[in-house]
Design a protein around this motif. Structure first.
Motif, PDB file in Angstrom:
ATOM      1  N   ARG A 128      36.507  52.207  40.717  1.00  0.00           N
ATOM      2  CA  ARG A 128      35.626  52.364  41.791  1.00  0.00           C
ATOM      3  C   ARG A 128      36.045  51.635  43.167  1.00  0.00           C
ATOM      4  NH1 ARG A 128      29.772  53.674  42.844  1.00  0.00           N
ATOM      5  NH2 ARG A 128      30.092  53.508  45.466  1.00  0.00           N
ATOM      6  N   LEU A 129      36.668  50.462  42.719  1.00  0.00           N
ATOM      7  CA  LEU A 129      36.748  49.481  43.762  1.00  0.00           C
ATOM      8  C   LEU A 129      38.450  49.812  44.422  1.00  0.00           C
ATOM      9  CD1 LEU A 129      35.117  46.389  42.672  1.00  0.00           C
ATOM     10  CD2 LEU A 129      34.816  47.657  44.648  1.00  0.00           C
ATOM     11  N   GLY A 130      38.979  50.682  43.838  1.00  0.00           N
ATOM     12  CA  GLY A 130      40.441  51.204  44.342  1.00  0.00           C
ATOM     13  C   GLY A 130      41.318  50.314  43.487  1.00  0.00           C
ATOM     14  N   LEU A 131      41.324  49.878  42.726  1.00  0.00           N
ATOM     15  CA  LEU A 131      42.450  49.118  41.685  1.00  0.00           C
ATOM     16  C   LEU A 131      42.728  49.718  40.390  1.00  0.00           C
ATOM     17  CD1 LEU A 131      40.911  45.799  42.448  1.00  0.00           C
ATOM     18  CD2 LEU A 131      42.637  46.444  43.674  1.00  0.00           C
ATOM     19  N   GLN A 148      39.905  39.772  45.997  1.00  0.00           N
ATOM     20  CA  GLN A 148      38.498  39.713  46.394  1.00  0.00           C
ATOM     21  C   GLN A 148      37.922  41.005  45.497  1.00  0.00           C
ATOM     22  OE1 GLN A 148      37.803  39.363  50.488  1.00  0.00           O
ATOM     23  NE2 GLN A 148      35.898  38.314  49.736  1.00  0.00           N
ATOM     24  N   ARG A 149      38.395  41.975  45.294  1.00  0.00           N
ATOM     25  CA  ARG A 149      37.607  43.152  44.790  1.00  0.00           C
ATOM     26  C   ARG A 149      37.746  42.862  43.306  1.00  0.00           C
ATOM     27  NH1 ARG A 149      41.159  48.035  47.000  1.00  0.00           N
ATOM     28  NH2 ARG A 149      42.493  46.263  47.916  1.00  0.00           N
ATOM     29  N   VAL A 150      38.819  42.226  42.618  1.00  0.00           N
ATOM     30  CA  VAL A 150      38.642  41.986  41.369  1.00  0.00           C
ATOM     31  C   VAL A 150      37.462  40.802  40.882  1.00  0.00           C
ATOM     32  CG1 VAL A 150      39.661  40.879  39.232  1.00  0.00           C
ATOM     33  CG2 VAL A 150      40.963  42.124  40.722  1.00  0.00           C
ATOM     34  N   ALA A 151      37.202  39.889  41.824  1.00  0.00           N
ATOM     35  CA  ALA A 151      36.090  39.002  41.990  1.00  0.00           C
ATOM     36  C   ALA A 151      34.804  39.632  42.001  1.00  0.00           C
ATOM     37  CB  ALA A 151      36.199  38.123  42.857  1.00  0.00           C
ATOM     38  N   ILE A 152      34.691  40.815  42.775  1.00  0.00           N
ATOM     39  CA  ILE A 152      33.272  41.624  42.953  1.00  0.00           C
ATOM     40  C   ILE A 152      33.260  42.264  41.597  1.00  0.00           C
ATOM     41  CG2 ILE A 152      32.457  43.545  44.211  1.00  0.00           C
ATOM     42  CD1 ILE A 152      33.983  42.558  46.729  1.00  0.00           C
ATOM     43  N   ALA A 153      34.241  42.981  41.198  1.00  0.00           N
ATOM     44  CA  ALA A 153      34.139  43.805  39.837  1.00  0.00           C
ATOM     45  C   ALA A 153      33.340  43.128  38.943  1.00  0.00           C
ATOM     46  CB  ALA A 153      35.365  44.340  39.531  1.00  0.00           C
ATOM     47  N   ARG A 154      34.044  41.721  38.813  1.00  0.00           N
ATOM     48  CA  ARG A 154      33.758  40.669  37.481  1.00  0.00           C
ATOM     49  C   ARG A 154      32.217  40.431  37.868  1.00  0.00           C
ATOM     50  NH1 ARG A 154      36.272  35.014  37.527  1.00  0.00           N
ATOM     51  NH2 ARG A 154      35.202  34.763  39.655  1.00  0.00           N
ATOM     52  N   SER A 155      31.638  40.155  39.209  1.00  0.00           N
ATOM     53  CA  SER A 155      30.267  40.038  39.378  1.00  0.00           C
ATOM     54  C   SER A 155      29.360  40.914  38.687  1.00  0.00           C
ATOM     55  CB  SER A 155      30.139  39.625  40.832  1.00  0.00           C
ATOM     56  OG  SER A 155      30.039  40.646  41.675  1.00  0.00           O
ATOM     57  N   LEU A 156      29.906  42.338  38.872  1.00  0.00           N
ATOM     58  CA  LEU A 156      29.064  43.571  38.824  1.00  0.00           C
ATOM     59  C   LEU A 156      29.196  43.945  37.200  1.00  0.00           C
ATOM     60  CD1 LEU A 156      29.980  45.703  41.727  1.00  0.00           C
ATOM     61  CD2 LEU A 156      27.930  44.144  41.578  1.00  0.00           C
ATOM     62  N   VAL A 157      29.946  43.301  36.377  1.00  0.00           N
ATOM     63  CA  VAL A 157      30.271  44.190  35.045  1.00  0.00           C
ATOM     64  C   VAL A 157      28.960  43.758  34.128  1.00  0.00           C
ATOM     65  CG1 VAL A 157      31.215  42.044  34.032  1.00  0.00           C
ATOM     66  CG2 VAL A 157      32.131  44.453  33.352  1.00  0.00           C
ATOM     67  N   ASN A 158      28.263  42.827  34.259  1.00  0.00           N
ATOM     68  CA  ASN A 158      27.026  42.680  33.520  1.00  0.00           C
ATOM     69  C   ASN A 158      25.807  43.442  33.823  1.00  0.00           C
ATOM     70  OD1 ASN A 158      27.050  41.390  30.883  1.00  0.00           O
ATOM     71  ND2 ASN A 158      27.298  39.217  31.935  1.00  0.00           N
ATOM     72  N   GLN A 159      25.953  44.084  34.916  1.00  0.00           N
ATOM     73  CA  GLN A 159      24.745  44.756  35.675  1.00  0.00           C
ATOM     74  C   GLN A 159      23.662  43.740  35.966  1.00  0.00           C
ATOM     75  OE1 GLN A 159      24.385  47.948  32.854  1.00  0.00           O
ATOM     76  NE2 GLN A 159      25.486  49.532  34.294  1.00  0.00           N
ATOM     77  N   PRO A 160      23.796  42.404  36.432  1.00  0.00           N
ATOM     78  CA  PRO A 160      22.991  41.487  36.588  1.00  0.00           C
ATOM     79  C   PRO A 160      21.831  41.878  37.435  1.00  0.00           C
ATOM     80  CG  PRO A 160      24.827  40.751  37.884  1.00  0.00           C
ATOM     81  CD  PRO A 160      25.136  42.108  37.255  1.00  0.00           C
ATOM     82  N   PRO A 161      20.689  41.412  37.218  1.00  0.00           N
ATOM     83  CA  PRO A 161      19.392  41.630  38.334  1.00  0.00           C
ATOM     84  C   PRO A 161      19.719  40.825  39.441  1.00  0.00           C
ATOM     85  CG  PRO A 161      18.754  40.225  36.409  1.00  0.00           C
ATOM     86  CD  PRO A 161      20.289  40.548  35.957  1.00  0.00           C
ATOM     87  N   LEU A 162      20.523  39.939  39.588  1.00  0.00           N
ATOM     88  CA  LEU A 162      20.702  39.044  40.786  1.00  0.00           C
ATOM     89  C   LEU A 162      22.335  39.344  41.010  1.00  0.00           C
ATOM     90  CD1 LEU A 162      19.537  37.183  43.095  1.00  0.00           C
ATOM     91  CD2 LEU A 162      19.886  35.450  41.604  1.00  0.00           C
ATOM     92  N   LEU A 163      22.446  39.458  42.300  1.00  0.00           N
ATOM     93  CA  LEU A 163      23.908  39.127  42.786  1.00  0.00           C
ATOM     94  C   LEU A 163      24.036  38.552  43.853  1.00  0.00           C
ATOM     95  CD1 LEU A 163      26.825  40.480  42.708  1.00  0.00           C
ATOM     96  CD2 LEU A 163      26.163  42.368  44.184  1.00  0.00           C
TER      97      LEU A 163
END
Ligand SMILES: Nc1ncnc2c1ncn2[C@@H]1O[C@H](COP(=O)(O)OP(=O)(O)OP(=O)(O)O)[C@@H](O)[C@H]1O
Ligand SMILES: Nc1ncnc2c1ncn2[C@@H]1O[C@H](COP(=O)(O)OP(=O)(O)OP(=O)(O)O)[C@@H](O)[C@H]1O
Ligand SMILES: [Mg+2]
Ligand SMILES: [Mg+2]
Lengths: 224, 224
Positions: A128-131, A148-163
């Motif tokens: 989804r992030l082009g990688l 930077q995009r890998v770092a963003i993907a990692r932050s989203l992978v757990n579908q956390p309530p707070l980003l």
């Protein structure tokens, strides 16, 4: 979701004190989409680190998801950091010996996710992030914007309530930045609370509320 | 000052090749002020690393200041890197155990500069960049934008004829970014050749010439 009261953080260097945060009162509700702006050195990353339970304040209180954070033990803090919060660091902090996919899968160790499903979810986010053609590259085999995009993907992978995202588009061209912001908007509509630091006005416009900091204080907090 | 002819750089990952630079022809004259833009992953940093003598091409030739770079030995390359070129890295690369001033003074080891004068020059540059009260902080005691400014000061301390800056304002608010660009404009008027990668249009406008890259190639090169 987030309540802070008189949050203070100071650092001692040489024989002087730096007041990185100077009595910050903040209230963020579930589903908010907030941009944080301010001059370099005004305390944005320090605030994010405390909200992300990566640092502790010297004074004041922080309630996160109904809990007083200072009363939590290390195991509870670790769980919150990995399951309830997604964090995009200003300097990425990817593990150099892991590939992009492995880096993204890291937070999933803490939740009881099936390993195959975890891998598929990580690959889906990176695509989804082009990688999609960079899944097996290590960080030193990636460009700045790709890391930077890998770092963003990692932050989203757990579908956390707070980003919590600290300068998520600092190394990205405008087209890629807009794509990231479209994704954040979509996630926010699905219920995710987002707090992002940015120094770019075009990125801040995606948020519904704007907080401005200066010298460790919040000088403005209003609808965007 | 810079002439490249069919510059190529490829990376082997797994069982495929990434063509990071795909036959780049470039001519930059003394006193030029050039901005380089392009999508994330288009080869900008790879080009900068080769121009800065930090990496070598797989094909093609690079003439810098009248010299064929591939014919130079390690000692000559080291001298060029430290005395003739100032480099601002996309990820800063500051030494973690040195203070801001010590980091800025590093390139001066290679030139025969009086130590006291070197220190004063480093402090002067850091003050100009708004860091006079951060001179003795180490990198982990600095904000992201402060580290970026230390990296910029280090690149300028030797007053090198060629300045290569890879995303020099990526972590800076617009006011500080404008101040950095005013400084670059002043240096360029004084004769310094500047090549800077940026993804921000407002920063690119300070340059007189704009090069656009895509997929490892230069797709456009014209007056700004
Ligand atoms: N050591 C390496 N091994 C494999 N691939 C690499 C390596 N270094 C760079 N690449 C790849 O080469 C391409 C160009 O990278 P480069 O860092 O030059 O891009 P860039 O234009 O600076 O991007 P950004 O705007 O994101 O910083 C990217 O697709 C990257 O994945
Ligand atoms: N560990 C530390 N020791 C000493 N001072 C520190 C430390 N960490 C941060 N600071 C100082 O605290 C202030 C706030 O830092 P912070 O990283 O929160 O700023 P910021 O708003 O994120 O800036 P930027 O926009 O440049 O990223 C800065 O002036 C910085 O020098
Ligand atoms: Mg910061
Ligand atoms: Mg780059």
């Amino acid at each position: 979701m987030i309540r802070t009261d008189n949050l203070c953080r100071r650092f001692h260097v040489g024989d002087s004190w730096v007041h990185a945060l100077d009595s910050v009162d903040l209230a963020i509700d579930e589903g908010d989409f907030v941009a944080v702006m301010g001059p370099s050195g005004s305390g944005k990353s320090t605030l994010m680190n405390i909200l992300g339970c990566l640092d502790t304040p010297d004074d004041g209180r922080y309630r996160l998801l109904e809990q007083e954070v200072e009363l939590l033990d290390d195991a509870e803090l670790s769980r919150i950091r990995n399951v309830h919060i997604g964090f995009v660091f200003q300097s990425f902090h990817l593990l150099p010996r892991l590939t992009a996919v492995e880096n993204v899968m890291l937070p999933l160790r803490y939740s009881n996710t099936d390993l195959l499903q975890a891998r598929q979810h990580a690959e889906h986010l990176l695509t989804r992030l082009g990688l999609d053609d960079r899944l097996h590259h290590k960080p030193n085999q990636l460009s700045g914007g790709q890391r930077q995009r890998v770092a963003i993907a990692r932050s989203l992978v757990n579908q956390p309530p707070l980003l919590l995202a600290d300068e998520p588009t600092g190394n990205l061209d405008s087209k890629t930045s807009d794509e990231i912001m479209e994704l954040f908007t979509e996630l926010n509509r699905g219920g995710q609370t987002i707090l992002m630091v940015t120094h770019e006005d075009e990125i801040a416009t995606y948020a519904r509320r704007l907080i401005r900091m200066r010298d460790g204080k919040i000088e403005d907090d209003s609808l965007n």
